[in-house]
Design an enzyme around this catalytic site. Structure first.
Site, PDB file in Angstrom:
ATOM      1  N   GLY A  42       0.751  -1.247   0.090  1.00 54.06           N
ATOM      2  CA  GLY A  42      -0.042  -0.149   0.048  1.00 54.06           C
ATOM      3  C   GLY A  42       0.862   1.079  -0.065  1.00 54.06           C
ATOM      4  O   GLY A  42       0.514   2.428  -0.048  1.00 54.06           O
ATOM      5  N   THR A  43       2.241   1.102  -0.067  1.00 55.04           N
ATOM      6  CA  THR A  43       3.170   2.130   0.147  1.00 55.04           C
ATOM      7  C   THR A  43       3.374   2.822  -1.295  1.00 55.04           C
ATOM      8  O   THR A  43       3.874   3.819  -1.317  1.00 55.04           O
ATOM      9  CB  THR A  43       4.542   1.529   0.555  1.00 55.04           C
ATOM     10  OG1 THR A  43       4.452   0.121   0.096  1.00 55.04           O
ATOM     11  CG2 THR A  43       4.405   1.115   2.100  1.00 55.04           C
ATOM     12  N   GLY A  59      12.173   0.760   2.659  1.00 61.81           N
ATOM     13  CA  GLY A  59      11.608   0.085   1.360  1.00 61.81           C
ATOM     14  C   GLY A  59      12.074   0.897   0.252  1.00 61.81           C
ATOM     15  O   GLY A  59      12.419   0.632  -0.554  1.00 61.81           O
ATOM     16  N   ARG A  82      14.560  14.310  -0.965  1.00 57.44           N
ATOM     17  CA  ARG A  82      13.658  14.324  -2.012  1.00 57.44           C
ATOM     18  C   ARG A  82      12.441  13.254  -1.906  1.00 57.44           C
ATOM     19  O   ARG A  82      12.582  12.154  -1.167  1.00 57.44           O
ATOM     20  CB  ARG A  82      14.176  13.653  -3.388  1.00 57.44           C
ATOM     21  CG  ARG A  82      14.983  14.648  -4.092  1.00 57.44           C
ATOM     22  CD  ARG A  82      15.301  14.349  -5.377  1.00 57.44           C
ATOM     23  NE  ARG A  82      16.328  14.908  -6.020  1.00 57.44           N
ATOM     24  CZ  ARG A  82      17.418  14.735  -6.903  1.00 57.44           C
ATOM     25  NH1 ARG A  82      17.371  13.251  -7.217  1.00 57.44           N
ATOM     26  NH2 ARG A  82      18.236  15.601  -7.476  1.00 57.44           N
ATOM     27  N   ILE A  83      11.204  13.575  -2.410  1.00 60.72           N
ATOM     28  CA  ILE A  83       9.981  12.691  -2.082  1.00 60.72           C
ATOM     29  C   ILE A  83       9.713  12.055  -3.415  1.00 60.72           C
ATOM     30  O   ILE A  83       9.718  12.950  -4.583  1.00 60.72           O
ATOM     31  CB  ILE A  83       8.693  13.564  -1.670  1.00 60.72           C
ATOM     32  CG1 ILE A  83       9.282  14.140  -0.450  1.00 60.72           C
ATOM     33  CG2 ILE A  83       7.503  12.742  -1.572  1.00 60.72           C
ATOM     34  CD1 ILE A  83       9.399  13.051   0.810  1.00 60.72           C
ATOM     35  N   ASN A 126       7.284  10.081  -4.774  1.00 66.32           N
ATOM     36  CA  ASN A 126       6.166  10.521  -5.287  1.00 66.32           C
ATOM     37  C   ASN A 126       5.185  11.052  -4.436  1.00 66.32           C
ATOM     38  O   ASN A 126       4.644  10.541  -3.435  1.00 66.32           O
ATOM     39  CB  ASN A 126       5.484   8.934  -5.918  1.00 66.32           C
ATOM     40  CG  ASN A 126       3.925   9.443  -6.462  1.00 66.32           C
ATOM     41  OD1 ASN A 126       3.686  10.269  -6.690  1.00 66.32           O
ATOM     42  ND2 ASN A 126       3.340   8.234  -6.706  1.00 66.32           N
ATOM     43  N   GLY A 169      12.648   7.351   2.802  1.00 69.24           N
ATOM     44  CA  GLY A 169      11.186   6.971   2.942  1.00 69.24           C
ATOM     45  C   GLY A 169      10.530   7.823   3.997  1.00 69.24           C
ATOM     46  O   GLY A 169      11.065   8.351   4.846  1.00 69.24           O
ATOM     47  N   GLU A 210       6.826   5.696   8.060  1.00 65.45           N
ATOM     48  CA  GLU A 210       6.650   5.681   9.491  1.00 65.45           C
ATOM     49  C   GLU A 210       6.663   7.062  10.066  1.00 65.45           C
ATOM     50  O   GLU A 210       6.467   7.127  11.188  1.00 65.45           O
ATOM     51  CB  GLU A 210       7.369   4.731  10.260  1.00 65.45           C
ATOM     52  CG  GLU A 210       7.189   3.376   9.601  1.00 65.45           C
ATOM     53  CD  GLU A 210       8.458   2.241  10.183  1.00 65.45           C
ATOM     54  OE1 GLU A 210       9.291   2.479  11.017  1.00 65.45           O
ATOM     55  OE2 GLU A 210       7.842   1.032  10.138  1.00 65.45           O
TER      56      GLU A 210
END
Lengths: 726, 208
Positions: free
Chosen positions: A467-468, A509, A610-611, A613, A684, A687
């Protein structure tokens, strides 16, 4: 490739595909019911049989008799699996409690038997006919009662900096508070499920699992198989949150049932079994001590945590939230573990950090109130650009930028410094903040990327998407690196026949698996350049073409090429500390008459470089905020100390947030990059969202009412006796 | 179950004790030595416009009839107890938890599942809006959310009030509060709630 040096300029800098808000490429499948989850691979064999698991009726003891005669005679039954006919089932390093009980029972609802029948209805009916006799043993189920017996686990030695005791004793302003957090359930929507199929001694499992390689190895260990004989497939997973990091009874019993009956077997844990049969986030008792000067500078920070687990299990690492948080020369972090006979405690979303942030971030609010300081100002006074224990700089820490941006957007200046002063209709209204601080770990990750003859690209890795948004960010990475539109990239995940990835867990991940695809794409770029005869180092990949030195070739001219690449991070971490940061803002109302709490607004401002998406990253953070709201206001696995189990073991009694509970949520990411973190220059955020929102809610409740509840969840019966007079 | 029992131990102790089987077997009318005999039935359903006749164990839920017998696995089993909403389908146009009803109770009924709403190449407006607004994460609750949302908007349009409807004599509006209240039977543990609301609101706006 080994990631050792800070990332220099690389093809991901282009940010044509990466970094753009992108609808998920798996969206059409998920919204039309055509995404296939573990229990749904009905086409793999024509003769699937059904398993139904019976859970133990005692928490601790021994099976003294097991009568399966009636069950075996029941209509449609093929066999009944118990410890007597299952053969040896070994425990891998990933499991504490055995996945099949017998003769010893080590926790309630531990699997004692599984009926295999032609249909689900037949298996369920027959399971009710199994007669199990138990010799009950006394067990310990309540953490508070076992607290004094807790000891320091061997891997969790106290950490000390400076002279904590003296500094705290002499501090002019002190907060010394004890909080409790109850056990939490992952409560993912898809129950653990597996289909097992044996063919010529080879076992294939379609199993809901976050970590394909760990799962494959664990199944091999459990059944005494060579790992090369085991294949695990998990393309879609209906949520995990840590609850599917490790194999559970469904995987092992499906395999054994299939071996005994000679039929492929499908098994899903029935929902009321999930809560006690599988794992949970353990309850904690946490003492926070803060010693400060009159101006708010922290002199001493202490975080002591008690949790319980089965013998051999791990401790909940709540001090992880405090250790990197705020500067103070004198520090103490203590983790103690008691032996309890409850079901196995294990990782749930941001293990340690989530419950730890529920207490340190609330205690900071208590200190701010004591000092008469704005809680954001208190954080600013004690912010640090180096890890307070190691002294190493953070690769990137923009915590106060997050607070500044959030305060401005949220209208923080409108908050009353004095609690219990703002009334709107029937509600007392309050605002709260808390920091989000979460480690940014990485793991080795590999991928195979192919350029197909038609110029399209195929990415294959055993990475999972729970779902990530893995499908999409891995596709974006390949599209960016090879200069093709995202629509020209196919991503296949979750199969142990693919190269081994980092898997989904611990917020590692996204960073790790995209870096693995980056590594493979770099190799493929070289292979493509060589194939068309241009200089790989000078080549540009864009619009489905490779060009260099005035020459340009369509990718189709390179022919079909495949490269497998791997990223390792062996050299990372020596000089820096790797974390992600954010600030949570909450506004809520507390009904002046009933003490019912209604969230009004939530905002998170986050920074992780950086993100990849922003669309799915925002969704991840929102999901964490909501799970944090559940932890603050609703969620509690209630221990029945007479029988040693979680009494509220279904989705009606274990209350998770629903639509009506959740207000407008906003998530903002700071611009920027972190070239120290990964070749992707980001980390990431899976969390980060759950670290802090619970405390921000608790702090907002205090701001609204003047009531500090230190035993989560904050429910109306804890507020009602102390509500302000109306 | 007999009604004239006097429990001198708690029901739980009775059920888990090693002598429990014998005790239960002694209670009139129900035996622990055999399950109630299986009875099969025939049911005729129209599923996504296609007429189907199934021979089923009467204990088969509508959910399992769809998933296990027709292999329409888009409808999900999250709890099997009517607690999560993942199994929501439409029966004769109304949303229903398909786990809480037996298939044989639906002879002659029209069932619409997520597969009947649209396909990847030709999605229903609600399916497209969920993709556009990222109204999901893991996807497991998603078919139930979408079926529920489609039927829920029909309920508002038909004037059915809810717990939060401010005026029971006026027509309910598809407000944020109404949508959230009416969707609260569909749990999303990944918690894409604001995005789901955005998707539904967009579809509702286009209908109005």
């Amino acid at each position: 490739m080994q990631f050792q040096k800070p990332a220099g300029p690389n093809p991901t800098d282009r940010q044509r595909v990466l970094g753009k808000p992108t609808p998920r490429i798996d969206g059409p499948a998920k919204t039309t019911g055509t995404a296939t989850y573990a229990y749904e691979f009905n086409d793999v064999a024509p003769n699937l049989a059904y398993g139904y698991i019976l859970g133990a009726g005692v928490a601790k003891g021994r099976i003294t008799s097991m009568d399966v005669a009636a069950a075996k005679k029941s209509a449609g039954v093929l066999d009944v699996v118990t410890y007597k006919n299952a053969g040896e089932v070994k425990n891998s390093d990933f499991n504490t409690a055995p996945l099949l009980a017998g003769p010893d029972v080590t926790h309630y609802h531990q699997a004692v038997a599984m009926v295999v029948a032609e249909t689900f209805e037949q298996a369920r009916a027959a399971a009710s006919l199994i007669k199990v006799g138990y010799q009950k043993a006394d067990g310990a189920y309540e953490l508070a009662e076992r607290k004094d017996s807790a000891s320091v686990p061997k891997d969790d030695a106290d950490t000390r900096t400076g002279d904590y005791e003296t500094a705290f004793a002499n501090a002019p302003v002190k907060v010394d508070v004890t909080y409790t957090t109850p056990a939490h359930a992952h409560a993912m929507m898809e129950p653990h499920a597996t289909i097992a199929l044996w063919e010529d001694g080879n076992l294939t499992l379609w199993s809901a699992n976050q970590m394909i390689e760990w799962g494959k190895q664990s199944v091999a260990t459990a059944l005494g198989l060579d790992p090369s004989k085991v294949r695990m497939i998990s393309p879609y997973i209906g949520g995990g949150f840590g609850g599917k990091l490790f194999i559970r009874a469904d995987a092992v019993l499906a395999a054994i049932g299939a071996r005994l009956t000679g039929r492929p077997v499908k098994v899903a844990l029935q929902r009321p079994l999930v809560f006690n049969n599988t794992v949970h986030r353990p309850a904690t008792i946490q003492r926070i001590t803060l010693g400060a000067g009159e101006e708010g500078k922290l002199l001493a920070i202490g975080h002591e945590n008690w949790s319980g687990n089965l013998e051999g299990g791990d401790a909940e690492q709540s001090p992880a939230a405090t250790r990197p948080s705020y500067a103070a020369a004198n520090r103490l972090a203590v983790t103690k573990l008691a032996v309890l006979d409850l079901p196995e405690g294990n990782a749930m979303r941001a293990p340690g950090d989530a419950p730890g942030s529920m207490t340190i971030e609330a205690a900071m609010d208590e200190l701010a109130h004591e000092l008469g300081l704005d809680p954001i100002e208190l954080r600013a006074i004690n912010d640090t650009q180096v890890h307070p224990e190691s002294g190493k700089p953070f690769s990137r820490r923009k915590l106060m930028d997050c607070y500044r941006e959030g305060a401005s957007r949220f209208g923080w200046s409108k908050r009353s410094m004095e609690p219990g002063k703002v009334r709107d209709g029937d509600e007392w209204v309050g605002m709260g903040v808390a920091s989000a601080i979460r480690g940014a770990p990485v793991m080795t990750s590999a991928a195979r990327v192919s350029l197909r003859g038609d110029g399209s690209v195929l990415v294959e890795t055993d990475m999972t998407d729970i779902g990530t948004g893995s499908y999409t960010i891995l596709g974006q990475t390949a599209a960016e690196m090879l200069g093709v539109p995202l629509e020209r990239v196919e991503v296949r995940l979750g199969d142990s026949n693919f190269p081994v990835s980092a898997g989904s867990g611990g917020q590692w991940g996204a960073t790790s698996s995209t870096s693995g695809v980056y590594a493979a794409c770099n190799q493929l770029r070289t292979a493509i350049a060589n194939a068309v005869g241009v200089d790989a180092n000078a080549a540009t990949f864009a619009d489905g073409r490779v060009s260099a030195g005035g020459e340009a070739f369509d990718l189709t001219e390179a022919g079909a090429l495949t490269e497998t690449g791997e990223v390792t991070f062996g050299g990372r971490g020596d000089e820096h500390e790797y974390f992600t940061f954010g600030a949570h803002f909450v506004e809520l109302g507390v009904n002046a008459y009933t003490a019912e709490i209604r969230l009004r607004r939530m905002l998170a401002v986050c920074d992780a470089g950086r993100i990849f998406n922003p669309t799915s990253a925002k969704n991840q953070v929102m999901g964490g905020m909501t799970m944090g709201a559940g932890a603050a206001l609703l969620e509690e696995l209630v221990v029945d100390p007479r029988y040693g189990f979680f009494a509220n073991h279904d989705l009606a009694q274990y209350e998770v947030p629903v639509h009506a509970d959740i207000p407008q949520q906003e998530v903002i990411f700071l611009d920027g990059e972190d070239p120290l973190a990964s070749p992707m220059k980001g980390s990431g955020v899976g969390e980060l969202g759950i670290c802090g929102p619970s405390a921000a809610i608790a702090n907002a409740v205090f701001n609204a009412t003047g009531i500090r509840v230190r035993d989560y969840p904050i429910t109306m019966e804890k507020l009602l006796p102390r509500m302000p007079t109306v | 179950m007999p009604t004239n029992l006097t429990f001198d131990v708690s029901r739980r102790e009775l059920l888990i004790g090693s002598a429990s089987a014998a005790l239960i077997a002694g209670l009139g009318g129900w035996s622990a030595d055999a399950a109630p005999p299986q009875r099969d039935g025939s049911v005729r359903l129209t599923v996504n416009g296609e007429e189907r006749t199934l021979e089923l164990d009467n204990r088969t839920s509508l959910l399992d009839a769809l998933r296990e017998h027709m292999h329409l696995t888009g409808t999900k089993k999250g709890c099997d107890h009517g607690q999560c909403g993942a199994c929501t389908v439409m029966v004769n146009g109304e949303r229903i938890n398909s786990c809480l009803t037996l298939a044989v109770m639906h002879d002659g009924d029209e069932v619409t599942t997520i597969e009947g709403l649209g396909t990847p190449d030709d999605p229903h407006a609600m399916q497209a809006a969920f993709v556009k607004h990222d109204g999901y994460q893991c996807g497991y609750c998603t078919p139930g959310q979408i079926c529920s949302a489609v039927a829920m908007l029909d309920e508002i349009e038909a004037g059915m009030p809810s717990h939060v409807t401010p005026d029971l004599t006026a027509r309910p509006q598809a407000s944020e509060a109404e949508i959230k209240e009416r969707m609260s039977g569909n749990i999303c543990r990944c918690a894409a709630y604001p995005n789901i609301l955005a998707a539904i609101t967009e579809v509702e706006g286009a209908r109005a």
